[in-house]
Design an enzyme around this catalytic site. Structure first.
Site, PDB file in Angstrom:
ATOM      1  N   ASP A   1       0.813  -1.226   0.000  1.00 23.32           N
ATOM      2  CA  ASP A   1       0.000   0.000   0.000  1.00 23.32           C
ATOM      3  C   ASP A   1       0.849   1.282   0.000  1.00 23.32           C
ATOM      4  O   ASP A   1       1.525   1.586   0.992  1.00 23.32           O
ATOM      5  CB  ASP A   1      -0.919   0.026   1.222  1.00 23.32           C
ATOM      6  CG  ASP A   1      -1.671  -1.283   1.435  1.00 23.32           C
ATOM      7  OD1 ASP A   1      -1.063  -2.362   1.290  1.00 23.32           O
ATOM      8  OD2 ASP A   1      -2.865  -1.216   1.771  1.00 23.32           O
TER       9      ASP A   1
ATOM     10  N   HIS B   1     -10.531   1.198  -0.065  1.00 16.51           N
ATOM     11  CA  HIS B   1     -10.682   2.639  -0.299  1.00 16.51           C
ATOM     12  C   HIS B   1     -10.754   2.998  -1.781  1.00 16.51           C
ATOM     13  O   HIS B   1     -10.618   4.170  -2.141  1.00 16.51           O
ATOM     14  CB  HIS B   1      -9.524   3.405   0.354  1.00 16.51           C
ATOM     15  CG  HIS B   1      -9.578   3.394   1.848  1.00 16.51           C
ATOM     16  ND1 HIS B   1     -10.550   4.055   2.571  1.00 16.51           N
ATOM     17  CD2 HIS B   1      -8.797   2.783   2.770  1.00 16.51           C
ATOM     18  CE1 HIS B   1     -10.364   3.856   3.860  1.00 16.51           C
ATOM     19  NE2 HIS B   1      -9.301   3.085   4.017  1.00 16.51           N
TER      20      HIS B   1
ATOM     21  N   HIS C   1      -6.459  -8.275  -0.255  1.00 12.87           N
ATOM     22  CA  HIS C   1      -6.545  -7.079   0.597  1.00 12.87           C
ATOM     23  C   HIS C   1      -7.477  -7.395   1.759  1.00 12.87           C
ATOM     24  O   HIS C   1      -8.687  -7.530   1.597  1.00 12.87           O
ATOM     25  CB  HIS C   1      -7.084  -5.917  -0.241  1.00 12.87           C
ATOM     26  CG  HIS C   1      -6.829  -4.587   0.375  1.00 12.87           C
ATOM     27  ND1 HIS C   1      -5.588  -3.978   0.372  1.00 12.87           N
ATOM     28  CD2 HIS C   1      -7.651  -3.731   1.036  1.00 12.87           C
ATOM     29  CE1 HIS C   1      -5.664  -2.813   0.983  1.00 12.87           C
ATOM     30  NE2 HIS C   1      -6.894  -2.637   1.401  1.00 12.87           N
TER      31      HIS C   1
ATOM     32  N   HIS D   1      -3.168  -4.292   3.114  1.00  9.84           N
ATOM     33  CA  HIS D   1      -4.172  -3.607   3.942  1.00  9.84           C
ATOM     34  C   HIS D   1      -3.698  -3.282   5.350  1.00  9.84           C
ATOM     35  O   HIS D   1      -4.025  -2.214   5.858  1.00  9.84           O
ATOM     36  CB  HIS D   1      -5.491  -4.385   4.029  1.00  9.84           C
ATOM     37  CG  HIS D   1      -6.539  -3.713   4.887  1.00  9.84           C
ATOM     38  ND1 HIS D   1      -7.174  -2.553   4.503  1.00  9.84           N
ATOM     39  CD2 HIS D   1      -7.056  -4.029   6.122  1.00  9.84           C
ATOM     40  CE1 HIS D   1      -8.040  -2.194   5.450  1.00  9.84           C
ATOM     41  NE2 HIS D   1      -7.982  -3.065   6.443  1.00  9.84           N
TER      42      HIS D   1
ATOM     43  N   HIS E   1      -0.691  -2.616   6.413  1.00  6.86           N
ATOM     44  CA  HIS E   1       0.458  -1.693   6.353  1.00  6.86           C
ATOM     45  C   HIS E   1       1.626  -2.175   7.209  1.00  6.86           C
ATOM     46  O   HIS E   1       2.573  -1.426   7.439  1.00  6.86           O
ATOM     47  CB  HIS E   1       0.067  -0.266   6.773  1.00  6.86           C
ATOM     48  CG  HIS E   1      -0.869   0.401   5.825  1.00  6.86           C
ATOM     49  ND1 HIS E   1      -0.970   1.770   5.720  1.00  6.86           N
ATOM     50  CD2 HIS E   1      -1.728  -0.104   4.906  1.00  6.86           C
ATOM     51  CE1 HIS E   1      -1.868   2.072   4.796  1.00  6.86           C
ATOM     52  NE2 HIS E   1      -2.347   0.945   4.292  1.00  6.86           N
TER      53      HIS E   1
HETATM   54 FE   LIG Z   1      -7.096  -1.178   2.911  1.00  8.58          FE
END
Ligand SMILES: [Fe+2]
Length: 269
Positions: A9, A69, A152, A177, A179
């Site tokens: 990400d 998102h 994700h 997702h 991170h």
């Molecule tokens: Fe996400």
């Protein structure tokens, strides 16, 4: 042998700048053939815009994956049907704009990429990701055995189950997702490379890419608060995967986790 680089990400402008700088450097110094980038947090931490998509593709990303998102920047809705290299999760209902998969012709043969989103502790009520991806993998394998999957997803259990479910059917399954990079990179018995979460490409001194103090305040007070994308040197995270392009079997996976401050010629640990 095909070398595929996946970057997790990308968070906001700092993450974008680092990834755009580093894709050509990775290609040159590590012999990378094909780059996939998760861009779902690239627009100020939420979503992606058409311009950012164009910038990442121009920098050398072959495919951009996404996740929860994807619709946050409204201009992406009319754009996504015009750019098949920008994927949204495949397990949306029929007639959702965009696509969750793509097969591209490359100098090393056809490469398929699928983006799927988990459901456990995720807000979006999507279709069953296991059933959705099973159908797509079966269809895609008639075209190519080289298939990369970005799952994700919030939980390790759902991502590991997805990796095991697809073992022997795809080349690699890598999660996004959270991170936060996991250290469980491995090749499953069927020849599928796996990493539970790639980690992010975002500011190193942060909470998941956001400024630290507002996030702590949010936990301290329980009240909503603005939490901007942090600044400073970026940790670029992902995975470098080697795949036998004739069989689609992965032969090696190594994590990428390096600091990029924009000034050195090379990233460092
Ligand atoms: Fe996400």
């Amino acid at each position: 042998m095909l070398k595929l680089l996946f970057l997790g990400d990308v968070v906001g402008e700092p993450g974008r700048r680092a990834v755009i700088d580093l894709i050509p450097i990775f290609k040159e110094t590590r012999g990378v053939d094909f780059v996939v980038v998760n861009g779902v947090n690239s627009a100020n931490g939420r979503g992606i815009t058409p311009k950012i998509s164009i910038d990442l593709l121009r920098a050398g990303a072959a495919v951009i994956t996404s996740g929860d998102h994807i619709w946050d920047q409204k201009e992406i809705i009319p754009y996504i049907d015009t750019e098949p290299r920008l994927l949204r999760p495949i397990n949306y209902p029929p007639n959702t704009p965009g696509s969750g998969s793509i097969v591209l012709d490359t100098a090393k043969g056809k490469i398929g990429v699928i983006n799927v989103q988990g459901r456990t502790f995720m807000n979006t009520p999507l279709e069953n990701p296991f059933l959705a991806i099973q159908a797509e993998v079966e269809r895609m394998r008639s075209e190519t055995p080289v298939i990369f999957v970005d799952v994700h997803c919030e939980t390790t259990s759902e991502k590991i189950a997805m990796g095991r479910f697809l073992d022997g059917k795809v080349s690699a399954v890598v999660g996004t997702h959270t991170h936060t990079q996991t250290a469980d990179e491995q090749i499953f018995p069927g020849g599928t490379a796996f990493l539970c979460d790639a980690g992010m490409c975002g500011p190193a001194q942060s909470c998941l890419g956001r400024e630290i103090d507002p996030i702590i305040q949010r936990f301290l007070t329980g009240r909503p608060i603005l939490y901007p994308v942090a600044r400073g040197p970026v940790r670029v995270c992902g995975a470098l995967i080697e795949i036998d392009e004739r069989t689609g079997t992965a032969t090696k996976i190594e994590r990428v986790s390096e600091i990029w401050d924009g000034s050195a010629a090379q990233p460092h640990q």
